[in-house]
Design a protein around this motif. Structure first.
Motif, PDB file in Angstrom:
ATOM      1  N   ALA A 170       0.892  -1.157   0.138  1.00  0.00           N
ATOM      2  CA  ALA A 170       0.009   0.023   0.012  1.00  0.00           C
ATOM      3  C   ALA A 170       0.797   1.109   0.062  1.00  0.00           C
ATOM      4  O   ALA A 170       1.433   1.758   1.022  1.00  0.00           O
ATOM      5  CB  ALA A 170      -0.990   0.159   1.314  1.00  0.00           C
ATOM      6  N   PRO A 171       1.423   1.589  -1.113  1.00  0.00           N
ATOM      7  CA  PRO A 171       2.685   2.393  -1.294  1.00  0.00           C
ATOM      8  C   PRO A 171       2.361   3.829  -0.657  1.00  0.00           C
ATOM      9  O   PRO A 171       1.273   4.488  -0.783  1.00  0.00           O
ATOM     10  CB  PRO A 171       2.937   2.585  -2.665  1.00  0.00           C
ATOM     11  N   ALA A 172       3.375   4.344  -0.086  1.00  0.00           N
ATOM     12  CA  ALA A 172       3.407   5.693   0.427  1.00  0.00           C
ATOM     13  C   ALA A 172       3.598   6.683  -0.633  1.00  0.00           C
ATOM     14  O   ALA A 172       4.873   7.285  -0.721  1.00  0.00           O
ATOM     15  CB  ALA A 172       4.513   5.988   1.712  1.00  0.00           C
ATOM     16  N   VAL A 173       2.710   7.038  -1.381  1.00  0.00           N
ATOM     17  CA  VAL A 173       2.830   7.798  -2.622  1.00  0.00           C
ATOM     18  C   VAL A 173       2.665   9.285  -2.344  1.00  0.00           C
ATOM     19  O   VAL A 173       2.256   9.673  -1.186  1.00  0.00           O
ATOM     20  CB  VAL A 173       1.719   7.416  -3.658  1.00  0.00           C
ATOM     21  N   ILE A 174       3.338  10.333  -3.310  1.00  0.00           N
ATOM     22  CA  ILE A 174       3.101  11.543  -2.917  1.00  0.00           C
ATOM     23  C   ILE A 174       1.979  12.137  -3.768  1.00  0.00           C
ATOM     24  O   ILE A 174       1.725  11.755  -4.919  1.00  0.00           O
ATOM     25  CB  ILE A 174       4.486  12.250  -3.347  1.00  0.00           C
ATOM     26  N   ILE A 175       1.171  12.997  -3.013  1.00  0.00           N
ATOM     27  CA  ILE A 175      -0.066  13.734  -3.563  1.00  0.00           C
ATOM     28  C   ILE A 175      -0.032  15.100  -3.035  1.00  0.00           C
ATOM     29  O   ILE A 175       0.876  15.454  -2.346  1.00  0.00           O
ATOM     30  CB  ILE A 175      -1.281  13.016  -3.084  1.00  0.00           C
ATOM     31  N   PRO A 176      -0.955  15.886  -3.836  1.00  0.00           N
ATOM     32  CA  PRO A 176      -0.576  17.486  -3.750  1.00  0.00           C
ATOM     33  C   PRO A 176      -1.025  17.794  -2.057  1.00  0.00           C
ATOM     34  O   PRO A 176      -1.860  17.143  -1.524  1.00  0.00           O
ATOM     35  CB  PRO A 176      -1.829  17.850  -4.625  1.00  0.00           C
ATOM     36  N   GLU A 177      -0.534  18.658  -1.503  1.00  0.00           N
ATOM     37  CA  GLU A 177      -0.735  19.056  -0.212  1.00  0.00           C
ATOM     38  C   GLU A 177      -2.239  19.178  -0.042  1.00  0.00           C
ATOM     39  O   GLU A 177      -2.741  19.254   1.015  1.00  0.00           O
ATOM     40  CB  GLU A 177       0.091  20.407   0.189  1.00  0.00           C
ATOM     41  N   GLU A 178      -2.939  19.712  -1.095  1.00  0.00           N
ATOM     42  CA  GLU A 178      -4.379  19.989  -0.699  1.00  0.00           C
ATOM     43  C   GLU A 178      -5.044  18.799  -0.703  1.00  0.00           C
ATOM     44  O   GLU A 178      -6.404  19.234  -0.057  1.00  0.00           O
ATOM     45  CB  GLU A 178      -5.063  20.903  -2.014  1.00  0.00           C
ATOM     46  N   ASP A 179      -4.647  17.548  -0.928  1.00  0.00           N
ATOM     47  CA  ASP A 179      -5.349  16.549  -0.550  1.00  0.00           C
ATOM     48  C   ASP A 179      -5.005  15.702   0.889  1.00  0.00           C
ATOM     49  O   ASP A 179      -5.613  14.931   1.254  1.00  0.00           O
ATOM     50  CB  ASP A 179      -5.111  15.346  -1.561  1.00  0.00           C
ATOM     51  N   ALA A 180      -4.069  16.497   1.531  1.00  0.00           N
ATOM     52  CA  ALA A 180      -3.558  15.910   2.654  1.00  0.00           C
ATOM     53  C   ALA A 180      -4.771  15.630   3.799  1.00  0.00           C
ATOM     54  O   ALA A 180      -4.486  14.633   4.502  1.00  0.00           O
ATOM     55  CB  ALA A 180      -2.428  16.849   3.480  1.00  0.00           C
ATOM     56  N   GLU A 181      -5.809  16.180   4.036  1.00  0.00           N
ATOM     57  CA  GLU A 181      -6.700  16.225   4.919  1.00  0.00           C
ATOM     58  C   GLU A 181      -7.784  15.454   4.638  1.00  0.00           C
ATOM     59  O   GLU A 181      -8.652  14.949   5.104  1.00  0.00           O
ATOM     60  CB  GLU A 181      -7.207  17.603   5.396  1.00  0.00           C
ATOM     61  N   THR A 182      -7.781  14.745   3.202  1.00  0.00           N
ATOM     62  CA  THR A 182      -8.991  14.189   2.962  1.00  0.00           C
ATOM     63  C   THR A 182      -8.966  12.630   3.664  1.00  0.00           C
ATOM     64  O   THR A 182      -7.941  12.123   3.943  1.00  0.00           O
ATOM     65  CB  THR A 182      -8.899  13.673   1.276  1.00  0.00           C
ATOM     66  N   GLU A 183     -10.055  12.146   3.519  1.00  0.00           N
ATOM     67  CA  GLU A 183     -10.401  10.808   4.345  1.00  0.00           C
ATOM     68  C   GLU A 183      -9.883   9.742   3.103  1.00  0.00           C
ATOM     69  O   GLU A 183      -9.737  10.047   2.182  1.00  0.00           O
ATOM     70  CB  GLU A 183     -11.829  10.510   4.572  1.00  0.00           C
ATOM     71  N   ALA A 184      -9.685   8.439   3.673  1.00  0.00           N
ATOM     72  CA  ALA A 184      -9.303   7.444   2.839  1.00  0.00           C
ATOM     73  C   ALA A 184     -10.274   7.108   1.729  1.00  0.00           C
ATOM     74  O   ALA A 184     -11.635   7.286   1.812  1.00  0.00           O
ATOM     75  CB  ALA A 184      -9.156   5.984   3.750  1.00  0.00           C
ATOM     76  N   GLY A 185      -9.753   7.102   0.497  1.00  0.00           N
ATOM     77  CA  GLY A 185     -10.788   7.021  -0.556  1.00  0.00           C
ATOM     78  C   GLY A 185     -11.447   8.236  -1.304  1.00  0.00           C
ATOM     79  O   GLY A 185     -11.940   8.026  -2.095  1.00  0.00           O
ATOM     80  N   LYS A 186     -11.101   9.207  -0.606  1.00  0.00           N
ATOM     81  CA  LYS A 186     -11.621  10.665  -0.951  1.00  0.00           C
ATOM     82  C   LYS A 186     -11.018  11.632  -1.383  1.00  0.00           C
ATOM     83  O   LYS A 186     -10.952  12.789  -1.527  1.00  0.00           O
ATOM     84  CB  LYS A 186     -12.470  11.153   0.246  1.00  0.00           C
ATOM     85  N   ASN A 187      -9.605  11.166  -1.812  1.00  0.00           N
ATOM     86  CA  ASN A 187      -8.622  12.273  -2.289  1.00  0.00           C
ATOM     87  C   ASN A 187      -9.084  12.485  -3.826  1.00  0.00           C
ATOM     88  O   ASN A 187      -9.989  12.005  -4.398  1.00  0.00           O
ATOM     89  CB  ASN A 187      -7.253  11.752  -2.458  1.00  0.00           C
ATOM     90  N   SER A 188      -8.186  13.295  -4.574  1.00  0.00           N
ATOM     91  CA  SER A 188      -8.691  13.809  -6.061  1.00  0.00           C
ATOM     92  C   SER A 188      -8.174  12.770  -7.066  1.00  0.00           C
ATOM     93  O   SER A 188      -8.282  12.966  -8.077  1.00  0.00           O
ATOM     94  CB  SER A 188      -8.261  15.203  -6.304  1.00  0.00           C
ATOM     95  N   PHE A 189      -7.227  11.860  -6.459  1.00  0.00           N
ATOM     96  CA  PHE A 189      -6.904  10.776  -7.577  1.00  0.00           C
ATOM     97  C   PHE A 189      -5.570  11.439  -8.227  1.00  0.00           C
ATOM     98  O   PHE A 189      -5.453  11.124  -9.576  1.00  0.00           O
ATOM     99  CB  PHE A 189      -7.718   9.913  -8.332  1.00  0.00           C
ATOM    100  N   VAL A 190      -5.139  12.477  -7.916  1.00  0.00           N
ATOM    101  CA  VAL A 190      -4.058  13.204  -8.722  1.00  0.00           C
ATOM    102  C   VAL A 190      -2.751  12.688  -8.163  1.00  0.00           C
ATOM    103  O   VAL A 190      -2.365  12.806  -6.894  1.00  0.00           O
ATOM    104  CB  VAL A 190      -4.041  14.746  -8.351  1.00  0.00           C
ATOM    105  N   GLY A 191      -1.721  12.326  -8.805  1.00  0.00           N
ATOM    106  CA  GLY A 191      -0.289  11.922  -8.704  1.00  0.00           C
ATOM    107  C   GLY A 191       0.584  12.569  -9.609  1.00  0.00           C
ATOM    108  O   GLY A 191       0.195  13.623 -10.125  1.00  0.00           O
ATOM    109  N   THR A 192       1.591  11.782  -9.549  1.00  0.00           N
ATOM    110  CA  THR A 192       2.907  12.388 -10.479  1.00  0.00           C
ATOM    111  C   THR A 192       3.222  11.550 -11.665  1.00  0.00           C
ATOM    112  O   THR A 192       4.157  11.798 -12.448  1.00  0.00           O
ATOM    113  CB  THR A 192       4.027  12.690  -9.864  1.00  0.00           C
ATOM    114  N   GLY A 193       2.280  10.335 -11.778  1.00  0.00           N
ATOM    115  CA  GLY A 193       2.830   9.396 -12.553  1.00  0.00           C
ATOM    116  C   GLY A 193       2.507   9.635 -14.218  1.00  0.00           C
ATOM    117  O   GLY A 193       2.242  10.733 -14.389  1.00  0.00           O
TER     118      GLY A 193
END
Length: 523
Positions: A170-193
């Motif tokens: 369950a990788p410790a991926v990097i996401i935007p700071e703006e998603d930091a307070e989101t609950e599990a499964g409720k981030n914006s699915f924005v990555g760097t890939g």
């Protein structure tokens, strides 16, 4: 602060600058031109439980997420930690400080550049929602020590930390700071890939799109495990959900889809002579195991468990379970890998010794109590193994019964302290992660056996604190010895995985997830 160990950056060898490139990885045997464009359709058998990479350890999710997100560190093809979004990692002499300089110019799918603020926020979220968030337990604090640098302060020296931190489970991926307070499964699915999320329609598909501003890691000439130099050639990628294996194969043969994440072995063998299809054998892929509940009778008795161990005919179990694609292997690490413990325990493996098993049952005082085998119908290998095991145990006088439920229900029951005696489980990612990742599931607060084996717990602590590879190898040999002394789990064998693609798909290499980058359609 002195630096005793630095994981050096890979040499810069090739920069991908154009839409059409030649990769030296494919020049042997004739140059092959990579082409851009098209919709690449990958089939898998189940919905991803989540597209929040941090919060799930599901293979169905990992297949998709590892094309969207990236971590600071990941595993190479040789299963060693390599930098991905980090430039490197500098570890202090006392092992209490880890400094991670970051690659500059890395863009998120929302167009923002990744900085240390995003990294710190991502990892603090991972502590809260990460499915394996405990891998950060050794970290006391994460500090921003520059616009493009973070520094970990450790609670104590943990020599295996970087290996654990690189885990793709369950990788410790990097996401935007703006998603930091989101609950599990409720981030914006924005990555760097190399691919970005477009849409998810459950029971139908997940659609990805090439990320035009992807920041390729030009330190290597090609892909390497979860890292390396990635290029997205397809305009879009569609992960289509088709649950029925026969329908998956028919779609591939008709040219309606391009890659099957898994294909039944008999179908793969039948298609080997088809010029329109390419098949791939991924061996070894997983351990096939049988886990005891050591909290309830009769499986709480080590003599009873030893009787089951020596009674089983592994060749018959593995042959029926895998439709012929298997390896007989007693080892708790794959043969030839760093921590392979050799012949330890081999004398107990694949014995099919009914007389010896009956003598052990008598010694255990077994009186015909029910032995309930928990399994599920969603993963065919689980139920097939359970049925064959039950038949073999019935033959030596054990009152074995099979309790088949669906996969989510099996996961709930196996966490209960009572109500089951044995559980069939294929371990895919755990053995791939190495001894720490594997033994972590058998120790600690929630071991698979329900009731801890104190000696195994002690050996696990010795393993993760071993200061050198040689020290950890010696400890793992003791662990494999212990596994064949208390018989809390039985290794049945190694399982392979067959995959298949259309023959116009070029560049695809089997791995722990379908890498849809550095793959293209032949003109």
């Amino acid at each position: 602060m002195g630096v005793y160990h630095q994981l050096k950056s890979l040499g810069r060898a090739l920069t991908v600058t154009g839409a059409l490139v030649l990769s030296t990885a494919f020049l042997a045997g004739g140059a092959m031109a990579q082409t851009m464009g098209g919709d690449f359709i990958v089939v898998q058998g189940s919905n991803p439980p989540s597209l929040d990479a941090m919060s799930t350890s599901s293979q169905a999710s990992r297949n998709i997420n590892m094309n969207i997100y990236e971590p600071l560190y990941g595993f190479s093809e040789a299963v060693t930690p390599i930098p991905i979004l980090a430039e490197t990692c500098e570890i202090s002499d006392d092992g209490l400080t880890y400094r991670f300089p970051l690659r500059k110019g890395v863009k998120f799918h929302n167009g923002k550049e990744m900085t240390a603020k995003d990294v710190k926020a991502s990892l603090e979220r991972y502590r809260k929602v990460g499915a394996t968030g405990n891998l950060l337990d050794p970290v006391e604090s994460i500090e921003i020590t520059g616009d493009y640098e973070v520094t970990f302060t450790m609670k104590k020296a943990t020599p295996t930390f970087l290996e654990a931190f690189s885990s793709p489970r369950a990788p410790a991926v990097i996401i935007p700071e703006e998603d930091a307070e989101t609950e599990a499964g409720k981030n914006s699915f924005v990555g760097t890939g190399p691919y970005k999320y477009v849409e998810y329609v459950p029971d139908s598909h997940v659609k990805l799109e090439r990320f035009a501003d992807y920041s390729a890691d030009t330190r290597s000439t090609g892909i390497d495990g979860f890292g390396g130099n990635k290029t997205a050639y397809f305009d879009t990628v569609t992960f289509r959900i088709i649950t029925e294996p026969g329908a998956q194969v028919a779609a591939l043969e008709a040219g309606e889809v391009h890659l099957l994440e898994q294909i039944p072995v008999p179908a793969a063998r039948r298609l080997e002579g088809n010029a329109d299809i390419v098949t791939y054998e991924n061996m070894p892929w997983a351990f096939n195991t049988f886990i005891f509940n050591m909290n309830v009778p009769p499986s709480d008795n080590p003599k009873f468990r030893e009787a089951v161990q020596v009674a089983l005919n592994m060749e018959e179990i593995m042959g029926i379970t895998t439709e012929g694609l298997f390896q007989l292997d007693h080892g708790w690490q794959y043969a030839g890998t760093t921590y392979d413990a050799g012949d330890i325990g081999k004398e107990y493996y694949n014995q099919a010794d009914a007389d010896r098993a009956k003598a052990l049952l008598k010694e255990a005082g077994y009186n015909g109590e029910e032995f309930s085998i928990l399994t599920d119908g969603n993963i065919p290998g689980h139920s097939k193994s359970a049925i064959v095991i039950a038949e073999q145990l019935n033959a030596i006088g054990i009152n074995a019964v099979v309790n088949q439920v669906d996969w989510p229900t099996a996961l709930k029951i196996r966490l209960q302290p009572e109500g089951w005696n044995g559980w069939t489980l294929q371990m895919g990612i755990e053995p791939y992660l190495g001894p720490v990742g594997l033994i972590a599931t058998l120790t600690g607060e929630k071991p698979h056996f329900i009731k801890n084996d104190p000696e195994l717990d002690q050996l696990y602590e010795e393993l993760i604190s071993g200061s050198t590879v040689e020290a950890r190898k010696a400890t793992f040999a003791k662990i494999q010895t212990r596994m064949y002394e208390f018989f809390g789990v039985i290794k049945l064998g190694n399982i392979g995985l067959m995959q298949a693609s259309r023959s116009n798909v070029k560049g695809f290499k089997p791995f722990r997830f379908p890498r849809v980058y550095n793959v293209w359609f032949e003109d």
